[in-house]
Scaffold this motif. Sequence first.
Motif, mmCIF file in Angstrom:
data_model
loop_
_atom_site.group_PDB
_atom_site.id
_atom_site.type_symbol
_atom_site.label_atom_id
_atom_site.label_comp_id
_atom_site.label_asym_id
_atom_site.label_seq_id
_atom_site.Cartn_x
_atom_site.Cartn_y
_atom_site.Cartn_z
ATOM 1 N N PHE B 51 0.839 -1.202 0.000
ATOM 2 C CA PHE B 51 0.000 0.000 0.000
ATOM 3 C C PHE B 51 0.878 1.258 0.000
ATOM 4 N N PRO B 152 -5.124 -1.757 -4.201
ATOM 5 C CA PRO B 152 -6.394 -1.489 -4.872
ATOM 6 C C PRO B 152 -6.385 -0.234 -5.767
ATOM 7 N N TRP B 179 -9.959 -4.928 1.390
ATOM 8 C CA TRP B 179 -9.423 -3.795 0.631
ATOM 9 C C TRP B 179 -9.449 -4.091 -0.870
ATOM 10 N N ALA B 182 -13.084 -3.751 -1.965
ATOM 11 C CA ALA B 182 -13.406 -2.317 -2.076
ATOM 12 C C ALA B 182 -12.840 -1.742 -3.374
ATOM 13 N N GLY B 183 -11.600 -2.090 -3.683
ATOM 14 C CA GLY B 183 -10.968 -1.576 -4.898
ATOM 15 C C GLY B 183 -11.644 -2.076 -6.168
ATOM 16 N N THR B 186 -15.211 -0.573 -6.498
ATOM 17 C CA THR B 186 -15.090 0.840 -6.867
ATOM 18 C C THR B 186 -14.736 0.964 -8.346
ATOM 19 N N ILE B 200 -15.649 -8.605 9.541
ATOM 20 C CA ILE B 200 -16.607 -7.532 9.295
ATOM 21 C C ILE B 200 -16.075 -6.718 8.120
ATOM 22 N N MET B 201 -16.957 -6.336 7.218
ATOM 23 C CA MET B 201 -16.523 -5.545 6.064
ATOM 24 C C MET B 201 -15.987 -4.200 6.540
ATOM 25 N N ASP B 202 -14.887 -3.784 5.942
ATOM 26 C CA ASP B 202 -14.306 -2.495 6.317
ATOM 27 C C ASP B 202 -15.206 -1.340 5.907
ATOM 28 N N GLU B 203 -15.087 -0.240 6.630
ATOM 29 C CA GLU B 203 -15.900 0.955 6.393
ATOM 30 C C GLU B 203 -15.261 1.793 5.289
ATOM 31 N N LEU B 204 -15.373 1.280 4.069
ATOM 32 C CA LEU B 204 -14.753 1.973 2.933
ATOM 33 C C LEU B 204 -15.796 2.412 1.908
ATOM 34 N N GLY B 205 -17.052 2.455 2.356
ATOM 35 C CA GLY B 205 -18.112 2.951 1.482
ATOM 36 C C GLY B 205 -18.521 1.971 0.398
#
Lengths: 220, 220
Positions: B51, B152, B179, B182-183, B186, B200-205
């Motif tokens: 990252f 990502p 992650w 999420a990438g 998105t 738990i799913m990360d809070e990345l919208g």
Amino acid sequence: MSDQNIKAIVFDVYGTLFDVHSVIKECERQFPERGQKISEIWRKKQLEYSFLRGLMGNYRPFWEITKDALTYACMVEDVELTETKEEKLLDAYLKLEPYKEVEGILSQLEGYQLAVFSNGSEEMLHPLIEHHHFQGYFNQLISVNGIKQFKPHPSSYLHALEQLGVEREEVLFLSSNTWDIAGAKTFGFQVAWVNRSGGIMDELGVTPDHVVSDLTELFD
Amino acid sequence: MSDQNIKAIVFDVYGTLFDVHSVIKECERQFPERGQKISEIWRKKQLEYSFLRGLMGNYRPFWEITKDALTYACMVEDVELTETKEEKLLDAYLKLEPYKEVEGILSQLEGYQLAVFSNGSEEMLHPLIEHHHFQGYFNQLISVNGIKQFKPHPSSYLHALEQLGVEREEVLFLSSNTWDIAGAKTFGFQVAWVNRSGGIMDELGVTPDHVVSDLTELFD
């Protein structure tokens, strides 16, 4: 620290001037016996979310990310984050404790342009600095929110440099965060790693110019 | 999984098809009683370094990063990583164990274009797939090394899409890594989060299109 070329001394904020884990007390008050764990996950995810959103090109101000990370920490620890609890915990983040030597050092750094440069957005950075009446020490409070790209992306350090109005090799940047040291050094600042926890430098191909255990060691 | 629009099914590798922590055994053999800790730090830093290098624009192939992360893990745990030990541990990374349902599922996914898409560079990805004789199942083995930008980051998913030669909404991407989910989401892939550890799913919208505990649950 006696480099004649340094014109601006720039401090990272979270973990460098202020102890992010001073929220443990309020975490513990809201969630007895879970305070330390929640504080650890909160910080870990706050950083991770900023890195990932930076990479995904999906910027969101650090204050929002700080809330997201707290939400995640409470879900993982299976505790209910009511509105009241969230408000109290976030408020604690606006009043983090400075490390004990910080004010003494800031007050004696005459002759330098002084600034903070943080991933924190203005709505969290300004209240924190003002709560401790530190604003008088700094010529600039610089947030990556002005460029909407988190450290350690090079454009964030470029944004800071433009705000400072000096040459990049005239900047001494201090941070406790190894990733921030790597980013700033890669960009071309002189860097001092404030290794408060006696850690090991990350294997990111970067050697800090200075390594000190606190600010006193650098400036005395 | 019965979406008529899906043409390509694409799997993440590390953590999704193969258990990265199957190196614990070799870690334990080399460093008795420290195996689990070293394996945890190794994986944590491997991800973090990818990252950070992605953000800093300071790319280095994942295989090199994997070595750097192992070096760090051993320094933190204060154990000596001799050349022999390093060789044995890295060799274990080329022979990670697949999750138990993987081969059964791969063998029954007829009618789809199948691929892996990984941050891993070719010199680690190909030996791993070949060690388990999985290469026959895949039409493509895609590495971000072809574009030199880690997941990502959107350009990494674009690179995969170009290799696949289909439309982005025709791709079903599977990963255990939040992650990565999420990438990919998105970017515009359909995504299935293989939540192997009950996390738990990360809070990345981002909300995954599918959440399953293993591959069987998705394809049966």
